[in-house]
Write a protein that holds these residues in place. Structure first.
Motif, PDB file in Angstrom:
ATOM      1  N   GLU A 145      29.044  -4.753  -3.002  1.00  0.00           N
ATOM      2  CA  GLU A 145      29.169  -3.485  -2.282  1.00  0.00           C
ATOM      3  C   GLU A 145      28.020  -2.530  -2.569  1.00  0.00           C
ATOM      4  N   THR A 146      27.494  -2.576  -3.796  1.00  0.00           N
ATOM      5  CA  THR A 146      26.389  -1.699  -4.161  1.00  0.00           C
ATOM      6  C   THR A 146      25.351  -2.493  -4.950  1.00  0.00           C
ATOM      7  N   ILE A 147      24.102  -2.053  -4.824  1.00  0.00           N
ATOM      8  CA  ILE A 147      23.022  -2.646  -5.600  1.00  0.00           C
ATOM      9  C   ILE A 147      22.144  -1.527  -6.131  1.00  0.00           C
ATOM     10  N   VAL A 148      21.273  -1.877  -7.072  1.00  0.00           N
ATOM     11  CA  VAL A 148      20.355  -0.916  -7.676  1.00  0.00           C
ATOM     12  C   VAL A 148      18.941  -1.465  -7.534  1.00  0.00           C
ATOM     13  N   PHE A 149      18.023  -0.616  -7.021  1.00  0.00           N
ATOM     14  CA  PHE A 149      16.604  -0.945  -6.994  1.00  0.00           C
ATOM     15  C   PHE A 149      15.967  -0.284  -8.201  1.00  0.00           C
ATOM     16  N   LYS A 150      15.140  -1.047  -8.925  1.00  0.00           N
ATOM     17  CA  LYS A 150      14.447  -0.491 -10.085  1.00  0.00           C
ATOM     18  C   LYS A 150      12.976  -0.900 -10.024  1.00  0.00           C
ATOM     19  N   LEU A 151      12.081   0.092 -10.176  1.00  0.00           N
ATOM     20  CA  LEU A 151      10.644  -0.151 -10.205  1.00  0.00           C
ATOM     21  C   LEU A 151      10.146   0.252 -11.585  1.00  0.00           C
ATOM     22  N   THR A 152       9.530  -0.702 -12.302  1.00  0.00           N
ATOM     23  CA  THR A 152       9.091  -0.483 -13.677  1.00  0.00           C
ATOM     24  C   THR A 152       7.597  -0.723 -13.765  1.00  0.00           C
TER      25      THR A 152
ATOM     26  N   LYS B 279       0.827  -1.207   0.000  1.00  0.00           N
ATOM     27  CA  LYS B 279       0.000   0.000   0.000  1.00  0.00           C
ATOM     28  C   LYS B 279       0.861   1.256   0.000  1.00  0.00           C
ATOM     29  N   ASN B 280       1.526   1.561   1.099  1.00  0.00           N
ATOM     30  CA  ASN B 280       2.287   2.801   1.220  1.00  0.00           C
ATOM     31  C   ASN B 280       3.784   2.624   0.991  1.00  0.00           C
ATOM     32  N   TYR B 281       4.296   1.433   1.254  1.00  0.00           N
ATOM     33  CA  TYR B 281       5.735   1.220   1.162  1.00  0.00           C
ATOM     34  C   TYR B 281       6.024  -0.240   0.831  1.00  0.00           C
ATOM     35  N   LEU B 282       7.248  -0.471   0.395  1.00  0.00           N
ATOM     36  CA  LEU B 282       7.742  -1.803   0.083  1.00  0.00           C
ATOM     37  C   LEU B 282       9.029  -1.995   0.867  1.00  0.00           C
ATOM     38  N   ASN B 283       9.110  -3.041   1.672  1.00  0.00           N
ATOM     39  CA  ASN B 283      10.315  -3.348   2.447  1.00  0.00           C
ATOM     40  C   ASN B 283      11.215  -4.291   1.670  1.00  0.00           C
ATOM     41  N   ILE B 284      12.509  -4.061   1.779  1.00  0.00           N
ATOM     42  CA  ILE B 284      13.493  -4.933   1.166  1.00  0.00           C
ATOM     43  C   ILE B 284      14.515  -5.288   2.233  1.00  0.00           C
TER      44      ILE B 284
ATOM     45  N   SER C 179      24.746  -6.996   4.187  1.00  0.00           N
ATOM     46  CA  SER C 179      23.307  -6.941   4.408  1.00  0.00           C
ATOM     47  C   SER C 179      22.784  -5.515   4.214  1.00  0.00           C
ATOM     48  N   LEU C 180      21.467  -5.422   4.011  1.00  0.00           N
ATOM     49  CA  LEU C 180      20.821  -4.133   3.780  1.00  0.00           C
ATOM     50  C   LEU C 180      19.344  -4.249   4.119  1.00  0.00           C
ATOM     51  N   LYS C 181      18.837  -3.260   4.846  1.00  0.00           N
ATOM     52  CA  LYS C 181      17.393  -3.132   5.084  1.00  0.00           C
ATOM     53  C   LYS C 181      16.992  -1.773   4.542  1.00  0.00           C
ATOM     54  N   SER C 182      15.966  -1.767   3.693  1.00  0.00           N
ATOM     55  CA  SER C 182      15.545  -0.521   3.069  1.00  0.00           C
ATOM     56  C   SER C 182      14.050  -0.580   2.799  1.00  0.00           C
ATOM     57  N   ASN C 183      13.462   0.588   2.469  1.00  0.00           N
ATOM     58  CA  ASN C 183      12.078   0.580   2.016  1.00  0.00           C
ATOM     59  C   ASN C 183      11.892   1.621   0.926  1.00  0.00           C
TER      60      ASN C 183
END
Length: 190
Positions: free
Chosen positions: A130-137, A117-122, A155-159
């Motif tokens: 070392e780095t990653i890319v989030f892509k929303l299409t 609904k409001n957010y997406l947790n990753i 590790s990584l926690k993001s939203n």
């Protein structure tokens, strides 16, 4: 006697012929193209993968998820403005038994909630990158979000905030070193 001139447009029957990657790795992208015509619409079908860019155009990018060693296909129907339509000859794609970078970097990746609904947790753990890319299409193939993230201690926690995007179906991908390491269809609801 002569009258006003008359402009006549003659369209040739569509004759799409697909070119692209015939041998791809599982969890890798392939690009498929037919000749462009200003007066045509293109409807693509894919078996064993997801169209992540270019739906409705003469060039698409497919993210392949079919099992290694399998044979899948890409097809397109080209429709001219006046309604004349032709389906291309089926283009076969083989999913190779690739051993590549994906196997070295993939960790545990959780994407939730879905529907969102409001957010997406990753949540990511055990990732050797070392780095990653989030892509929303969106489903029209337009990238609506592109974010670079730094991974600390594997590790990584993001939203991702979703309020600004219209509800609908999206493709969310996590990429590392130019490769898609996780792809998931997300339903966004208001």
């Amino acid at each position: 006697p002569s009258g006003p001139s008359l402009e006549v447009m003659v369209y040739s029957e569509p004759a799409p012929s697909i070119t692209g990657d015939e041998l791809v790795c599982q969890y890798d992208n392939g690009i498929y193209t037919v000749a462009y015509s200003e007066y045509s619409d293109y409807i693509w079908t894919v078996d064993g993968g997801d169209i992540i860019e270019g739906e409705g155009t003469n060039e698409i990018t497919v993210y392949w998820t079919a099992d290694q060693g399998s044979t899948t296909y890409v097809n397109v129907t080209e429709t001219k403005t006046e309604g004349c339509e032709t389906m291309a000859e089926t283009f076969e794609v083989t999913i190779d038994n690739c051993v590549g970078i994906n196997e070295k970097i993939v960790g545990n990746i959780s994407i939730y909630p879905n529907p969102a609904k409001n957010y997406l947790n990753i949540d990511i753990s055990s990732l050797k990158s070392e780095t990653i890319v989030f892509k929303l299409t969106n489903m029209q193939g337009k990238v609506v979000l592109l974010e670079n993230k730094r991974v600390e201690n594997n590790s990584l926690k993001s939203n991702i905030q979703l309020e600004e995007y219209p509800e609908g179906l999206y493709l969310f991908t996590v990429e590392s070193k130019g490769k898609i390491i996780k792809s998931e269809k997300i339903v966004h609801i208001n």
